[in-house]
Design a protein around this motif. Structure first.
Motif, PDB file in Angstrom:
ATOM      1  N   GLY A 188     -10.008  -1.245  -9.889  1.00  0.00           N
ATOM      2  CA  GLY A 188      -9.176  -1.732 -10.983  1.00  0.00           C
ATOM      3  C   GLY A 188      -7.923  -0.915 -11.239  1.00  0.00           C
ATOM      4  O   GLY A 188      -7.174  -1.205 -12.177  1.00  0.00           O
ATOM      5  N   ARG A 189      -7.669   0.091 -10.409  1.00  0.00           N
ATOM      6  CA  ARG A 189      -6.488   0.930 -10.594  1.00  0.00           C
ATOM      7  C   ARG A 189      -5.630   0.931  -9.338  1.00  0.00           C
ATOM      8  O   ARG A 189      -6.109   0.633  -8.241  1.00  0.00           O
ATOM      9  CB  ARG A 189      -6.894   2.371 -10.936  1.00  0.00           C
ATOM     10  N   ASP A 190      -4.360   1.290  -9.506  1.00  0.00           N
ATOM     11  CA  ASP A 190      -3.459   1.365  -8.370  1.00  0.00           C
ATOM     12  C   ASP A 190      -3.801   2.562  -7.492  1.00  0.00           C
ATOM     13  O   ASP A 190      -4.394   3.549  -7.945  1.00  0.00           O
ATOM     14  CB  ASP A 190      -2.003   1.489  -8.839  1.00  0.00           C
ATOM     15  N   PHE A 191      -3.419   2.472  -6.231  1.00  0.00           N
ATOM     16  CA  PHE A 191      -3.567   3.596  -5.311  1.00  0.00           C
ATOM     17  C   PHE A 191      -2.761   4.789  -5.823  1.00  0.00           C
ATOM     18  O   PHE A 191      -1.625   4.638  -6.293  1.00  0.00           O
ATOM     19  CB  PHE A 191      -3.061   3.187  -3.920  1.00  0.00           C
ATOM     20  N   ASP A 204     -14.990   5.225  -5.837  1.00  0.00           N
ATOM     21  CA  ASP A 204     -13.633   5.345  -5.303  1.00  0.00           C
ATOM     22  C   ASP A 204     -13.627   5.078  -3.798  1.00  0.00           C
ATOM     23  O   ASP A 204     -14.655   5.162  -3.120  1.00  0.00           O
ATOM     24  CB  ASP A 204     -13.073   6.745  -5.541  1.00  0.00           C
ATOM     25  N   LEU A 205     -12.435   4.774  -3.298  1.00  0.00           N
ATOM     26  CA  LEU A 205     -12.195   4.723  -1.863  1.00  0.00           C
ATOM     27  C   LEU A 205     -11.199   5.825  -1.513  1.00  0.00           C
ATOM     28  O   LEU A 205     -10.210   6.020  -2.231  1.00  0.00           O
ATOM     29  CB  LEU A 205     -11.631   3.362  -1.444  1.00  0.00           C
ATOM     30  N   LEU A 206     -11.481   6.540  -0.429  1.00  0.00           N
ATOM     31  CA  LEU A 206     -10.613   7.628  -0.007  1.00  0.00           C
ATOM     32  C   LEU A 206      -9.790   7.201   1.205  1.00  0.00           C
ATOM     33  O   LEU A 206     -10.292   6.548   2.123  1.00  0.00           O
ATOM     34  CB  LEU A 206     -11.435   8.865   0.367  1.00  0.00           C
TER      35      LEU A 206
END
Length: 223
Positions: A188-191, A204-206
């Motif tokens: 739900g958040r920007d990179f 999270d995605l890394l």
């Protein structure tokens, strides 16, 4: 396609198999002027509804390439792979024209070497590259994987358990594993680009960069 369109950097795509068709359709969706050509009337008819400019012509014939103005394009993609003889002859014809930057598909290392020797600027191995990419995705917890020629890669992955709940400075990933966390994508958040103070959460995605061997080692840490 007008002469003006070609001067803006149009792309000639030769061969409407899976590889060539995918390139042609994607380029046109990106706003690039594309002329696609194939010898098979059924494919030309099929893609006439998906591409603005499609012609039936034999690119192994230099006269045919000259008639469609192949030398006016800035880039030519040779998507013919099943017939090595046709692939080589088409590439040689484009080299003789002098102008387009040539991207050519190869189905083997020997095929690729021939294409390079006769003057192709870029040789790609779509089946091999796709196979290697899928192998990396299947083998670990990677979600996406891009490898470069020197063994360097960038991956998208889920965070190992030992990094969750800690900042990047606290988990000290670079010193322990020799890879660099470039950014973090939270649901739900920007990179966001990573900093030492970036906190890693479970979902999270890394985005991580480094040598392929080190990335495999890091991605296989317990989740």
């Amino acid at each position: 396609m007008s002469e003006r369109s070609r001067q803006r950097g149009g792309v000639l795509v030769i061969g409407l198999g899976r590889f060539g068709a995918s390139i042609a359709v994607t380029l046109e969706q990106l706003g690039t002027d594309v002329l696609a050509m194939d010898t098979r009337s059924e494919l030309v008819q099929e893609f006439s509804g998906h591409l603005t400019h499609v012609v039936q012509a034999d690119a192994t014939n230099l006269d045919a390439l000259q008639q469609i103005g192949a030398a006016d394009f800035s880039v030519a993609v040779v998507g013919v792979g099943t017939s090595i003889e046709s692939s080589v002859l088409i590439t040689a014809n484009l080299v003789d024209l002098g102008k387009p930057v040539i991207w050519a598909k190869a189905i083997s290392q020997a095929h690729g070497k021939i294409l390079e020797r006769i003057g192709a600027h870029h040789v790609v191995f779509p089946e091999k590259d796709a196979g290697q990419r899928v192998a990396h995705l299947v083998n670990g917890r990677l979600i996406d994987y891009i490898e470069f020629d020197d063994g360097f890669a960038i991956v998208k992955m889920r965070p190992p358990r030992e990094t969750v709940g800690y900042t990047l400075a606290q988990s000290d990933i670079r010193s322990k594993y020799g890879v660099t966390v470039v950014g973090v994508k939270s649901p739900g958040r920007d990179f966001t680009y990573a900093t030492p103070e970036t906190m890693v959460a479970q979902h999270d995605l890394l985005i991580v960069s480094g040598h392929t061997d080190l990335l495999e080692r890091f991605s296989n840490r317990p989740g």
